[in-house]
Write an enzyme that holds these catalytic residues in place. Structure first.
Site, PDB file in Angstrom:
ATOM      1  N   GLN A   1      27.366  11.409 -23.008  1.00 13.44           N
ATOM      2  CA  GLN A   1      26.863  12.785 -22.509  1.00 13.44           C
ATOM      3  C   GLN A   1      25.691  13.046 -21.985  1.00 13.44           C
ATOM      4  OE1 GLN A   1      27.060  14.597 -26.749  1.00 13.44           O
ATOM      5  NE2 GLN A   1      24.891  14.338 -26.774  1.00 13.44           N
ATOM      6  N   GLY A   2      25.277  14.386 -21.829  1.00 15.56           N
ATOM      7  CA  GLY A   2      23.752  14.703 -21.458  1.00 15.56           C
ATOM      8  C   GLY A   2      23.644  14.122 -20.045  1.00 15.56           C
TER       9      GLY A   2
ATOM     10  N   ASP B   1      27.791   3.566 -25.030  1.00 19.93           N
ATOM     11  CA  ASP B   1      27.173   4.742 -25.930  1.00 19.93           C
ATOM     12  C   ASP B   1      27.683   4.219 -27.260  1.00 19.93           C
ATOM     13  OD1 ASP B   1      26.235   7.824 -25.228  1.00 19.93           O
ATOM     14  OD2 ASP B   1      27.096   7.445 -27.166  1.00 19.93           O
TER      15      ASP B   1
ATOM     16  N   CYS C   1      28.585   0.813 -28.015  1.00 21.86           N
ATOM     17  CA  CYS C   1      27.421  -0.187 -28.423  1.00 21.86           C
ATOM     18  C   CYS C   1      26.282   0.808 -28.927  1.00 21.86           C
ATOM     19  CB  CYS C   1      27.006  -0.603 -27.335  1.00 21.86           C
ATOM     20  SG  CYS C   1      25.375  -1.454 -26.940  1.00 21.86           S
ATOM     21  N   ASP C   2      25.681   0.052 -30.211  1.00 22.20           N
ATOM     22  CA  ASP C   2      24.282   0.742 -30.505  1.00 22.20           C
ATOM     23  C   ASP C   2      23.505  -0.108 -29.918  1.00 22.20           C
ATOM     24  OD1 ASP C   2      22.224   1.359 -31.984  1.00 22.20           O
ATOM     25  OD2 ASP C   2      23.030   1.037 -33.680  1.00 22.20           O
ATOM     26  N   VAL C   3      22.613   0.526 -28.966  1.00 17.99           N
ATOM     27  CA  VAL C   3      21.628  -0.158 -28.375  1.00 17.99           C
ATOM     28  C   VAL C   3      20.561  -0.601 -29.040  1.00 17.99           C
ATOM     29  CG1 VAL C   3      22.028   1.007 -26.167  1.00 17.99           C
ATOM     30  CG2 VAL C   3      20.419   2.108 -27.802  1.00 17.99           C
TER      31      VAL C   3
ATOM     32  N   ASN D   1      18.643   4.782 -20.745  1.00 16.91           N
ATOM     33  CA  ASN D   1      18.626   6.061 -20.809  1.00 16.91           C
ATOM     34  C   ASN D   1      18.952   6.575 -22.470  1.00 16.91           C
ATOM     35  OD1 ASN D   1      18.882   9.141 -19.935  1.00 16.91           O
ATOM     36  ND2 ASN D   1      21.192   8.602 -21.080  1.00 16.91           N
TER      37      ASN D   1
ATOM     38  N   TYR E   1       8.373  10.629 -31.306  1.00 19.43           N
ATOM     39  CA  TYR E   1       9.062  10.651 -30.088  1.00 19.43           C
ATOM     40  C   TYR E   1       7.998  10.676 -29.074  1.00 19.43           C
ATOM     41  CZ  TYR E   1      12.115  12.835 -26.343  1.00 19.43           C
ATOM     42  OH  TYR E   1      13.132  13.060 -25.164  1.00 19.43           O
TER      43      TYR E   1
ATOM     44  N   VAL F   1      15.318  19.588 -20.822  1.00 15.45           N
ATOM     45  CA  VAL F   1      16.718  19.344 -20.214  1.00 15.45           C
ATOM     46  C   VAL F   1      17.748  20.008 -20.942  1.00 15.45           C
ATOM     47  CG1 VAL F   1      18.304  17.983 -18.556  1.00 15.45           C
ATOM     48  CG2 VAL F   1      15.939  17.257 -19.116  1.00 15.45           C
TER      49      VAL F   1
HETATM   50  N1  LIG Z   1      17.082  16.662 -23.061  1.00  9.49           N
HETATM   51  C1  LIG Z   1      15.708  16.753 -22.734  1.00  9.49           C
HETATM   52  O1  LIG Z   1      15.173  18.024 -23.072  1.00  9.49           O
HETATM   53  C2  LIG Z   1      15.142  15.522 -22.615  1.00  9.49           C
HETATM   54  C3  LIG Z   1      13.726  15.577 -21.833  1.00  9.49           C
HETATM   55  C4  LIG Z   1      13.296  14.566 -21.481  1.00  9.49           C
HETATM   56  C5  LIG Z   1      13.841  13.177 -21.754  1.00  9.49           C
HETATM   57  N2  LIG Z   1      14.945  13.286 -22.270  1.00  9.49           N
HETATM   58  C6  LIG Z   1      15.607  11.715 -22.474  1.00  9.49           C
HETATM   59  O2  LIG Z   1      16.772  11.575 -21.804  1.00  9.49           O
HETATM   60  C7  LIG Z   1      17.609  10.562 -22.402  1.00  9.49           C
HETATM   61  C8  LIG Z   1      18.802  11.167 -22.497  1.00  9.49           C
HETATM   62  O3  LIG Z   1      18.687  12.265 -23.424  1.00  9.49           O
HETATM   63  P1  LIG Z   1      19.901  13.377 -23.358  1.00  9.49           P
HETATM   64  O4  LIG Z   1      19.189  14.881 -23.067  1.00  9.49           O
HETATM   65  O5  LIG Z   1      20.958  13.141 -22.502  1.00  9.49           O
HETATM   66  O6  LIG Z   1      20.262  13.430 -24.895  1.00  9.49           O
HETATM   67  P2  LIG Z   1      21.880  13.498 -25.375  1.00  9.49           P
HETATM   68  O7  LIG Z   1      21.579  13.672 -26.865  1.00  9.49           O
HETATM   69  O8  LIG Z   1      22.644  14.659 -24.706  1.00  9.49           O
HETATM   70  O9  LIG Z   1      22.572  12.328 -24.896  1.00  9.49           O
HETATM   71  C9  LIG Z   1      22.016  11.009 -25.214  1.00  9.49           C
HETATM   72  C10 LIG Z   1      23.112   9.900 -25.552  1.00  9.49           C
HETATM   73  O10 LIG Z   1      22.705   8.913 -26.169  1.00  9.49           O
HETATM   74  C11 LIG Z   1      23.526   8.314 -26.795  1.00  9.49           C
HETATM   75  N3  LIG Z   1      22.971   7.459 -28.245  1.00  9.49           N
HETATM   76  C12 LIG Z   1      22.124   7.837 -29.116  1.00  9.49           C
HETATM   77  N4  LIG Z   1      21.566   6.694 -29.729  1.00  9.49           N
HETATM   78  C13 LIG Z   1      22.334   5.821 -29.288  1.00  9.49           C
HETATM   79  C14 LIG Z   1      22.356   4.518 -29.557  1.00  9.49           C
HETATM   80  N5  LIG Z   1      21.519   3.944 -30.683  1.00  9.49           N
HETATM   81  N6  LIG Z   1      23.071   3.475 -28.772  1.00  9.49           N
HETATM   82  C15 LIG Z   1      23.759   4.147 -27.697  1.00  9.49           C
HETATM   83  N7  LIG Z   1      23.752   5.170 -27.568  1.00  9.49           N
HETATM   84  C16 LIG Z   1      23.174   6.026 -28.224  1.00  9.49           C
HETATM   85  C17 LIG Z   1      24.222   9.802 -27.525  1.00  9.49           C
HETATM   86  O11 LIG Z   1      25.587   9.148 -28.436  1.00  9.49           O
HETATM   87  C18 LIG Z   1      24.302  10.415 -26.362  1.00  9.49           C
HETATM   88  O12 LIG Z   1      25.699  10.362 -25.979  1.00  9.49           O
HETATM   89  C19 LIG Z   1      16.883  10.526 -24.011  1.00  9.49           C
HETATM   90  O13 LIG Z   1      16.087   9.144 -23.613  1.00  9.49           O
HETATM   91  C20 LIG Z   1      15.881  11.523 -23.998  1.00  9.49           C
HETATM   92  O14 LIG Z   1      14.649  11.229 -24.845  1.00  9.49           O
HETATM   93  C21 LIG Z   1      15.701  14.353 -22.652  1.00  9.49           C
END
Ligand SMILES: NC(=O)c1ccc[n+]([C@@H]2O[C@H](COP(=O)([O-])OP(=O)(O)OC[C@H]3O[C@@H](n4cnc5c(N)ncnc54)[C@H](O)[C@@H]3O)[C@@H](O)[C@H]2O)c1
Length: 277
Positions: A26-27, A47, A74-76, A102, A162, A197
């Site tokens: 997602q995301g 993921d 997978c848990d990273v 990511n 964070y 985001v």
């Molecule tokens: N959304 C924001 O505002 C924002 C801003 C700056 C940076 N980021 C960074 O962007 C990246 C993606 O975030 P996003 O906003 O898409 O978040 P999100 O929560 O929408 O998606 C994150 C995804 O990572 C997966 N995930 C979480 N822990 C995991 C693990 N241990 N192993 C495997 N997968 C795992 C989740 O299941 C999810 O599908 C992150 O590193 C976040 O810190 C996000």
């Protein structure tokens, strides 16, 4: 899901390239994966979340050749599981060209887990990617993109850990990029630092079980988002494509904000670098 336009003017031909994207269900990770598939790449969607990951794979299969992607649970944060995800990707697609570390979480309550997912797994994912891609090991080079955040440059009072993890991602990426250049790995390594985001991650500030004592900042974080604006994942995809296309980018810290769009953090020239014999 918004429609992502195929980027124009691509210099690096992504057709047939193999990418591994963590947090792809997602995301931002999903948007990255979708854009890479649209450009003709093959993508390992890595993921932790099986149901969201399987649903994502199914939807992508409706639009792209199903053999061009694979969903790997997978848990990273687990070294064994991440190793296994890299191996499966190589076994299935036969090579590896792009790795996007990511996956990330925002959990100040379980801050040890936040360090493990946001920083340790990014370091591990970079080392595993280099094992396969570095010319030092007989690889053919490639590109690694590590996801940080503006909290990798500025302090976020509502998320001290964070902030620490994202500063760590920025520092590690800049240093390993310099190593790669000095030792001729042939791998470019860069980081992206977006502002807010529009993804489910942002909602974590609503939950006391995730924010712990920083939950008191809930409303002020919302006010900040309102003030600075929310980016769409499609803009972060444009940042990724720029990194993939522009061969001179290595060790770059790309910032993405509503007011300035895609731009870079400028640092003092690095004074202390070891010499290579
Ligand atoms: N959304 C924001 O505002 C924002 C801003 C700056 C940076 N980021 C960074 O962007 C990246 C993606 O975030 P996003 O906003 O898409 O978040 P999100 O929560 O929408 O998606 C994150 C995804 O990572 C997966 N995930 C979480 N822990 C995991 C693990 N241990 N192993 C495997 N997968 C795992 C989740 O299941 C999810 O599908 C992150 O590193 C976040 O810190 C996000």
């Amino acid at each position: 899901m918004e429609e992502l336009a195929a980027p124009t003017g691509t210099q690096m031909d992504l057709t047939g390239k193999v990418a591994l994207v963590t947090g792809a269900a997602q995301g931002i990770g999903r948007s990255f994966s979708e854009a890479l598939l649209r450009c003709g790449a093959k993508v390992a969607l890595v993921d932790l979340n099986r149901s969201t990951g399987e649903a994502c794979k199914k939807e992508l299969d409706g639009e792209f050749d199903a053999t061009h992607s694979v969903f790997i649970v997978c848990d990273v944060g687990s070294e064994d599981q991440l190793k296994c995800a890299f191996k499966k990707t190589l076994d299935l697609f036969g090579s590896l060209d792009i790795v996007c570390n990511n996956a990330g979480i925002n959990n100040e309550n379980n801050w040890e887990q936040t360090i493990n997912v946001n920083l340790t797994s990014v370091i591990r994912g970079t080392y595993m990617a280099l094992e396969y891609m570095s010319k030092e090991n007989g690889g053919k080079g490639g590109v690694i993109v590590n996801m940080a955040s503006l909290a990798g440059i500025f302090p976020a009072a509502h998320g001290p850990v964070y902030t620490a993890t994202k500063h760590g991602v920025v520092g590690f990426t800049r240093a390993i990029a310099a190593t790669s250049k000095l030792l001729g790995y042939g791998v470019r390594i860069n980081t992206i630092c977006p502002a807010f985001v529009n993804t489910p991650l942002l909602t974590s500030v609503n939950y006391e079980e995730k924010m712990g004592k920083y939950h008191v900042f809930k409303d002020s974080v919302k006010a900040l988002v309102h003030h600075y604006g929310m980016l769409e994942p499609s803009l972060i995809v444009q940042g990724l494509m720029k990194i993939l296309q522009e061969e001179e980018l290595n060790g770059a810290v790309m910032k993405i904000t509503k007011s300035k769009g895609i731009h870079f953090e400028i640092y003092e020239p690095t004074l202390i670098q070891p010499k290579v014999k």
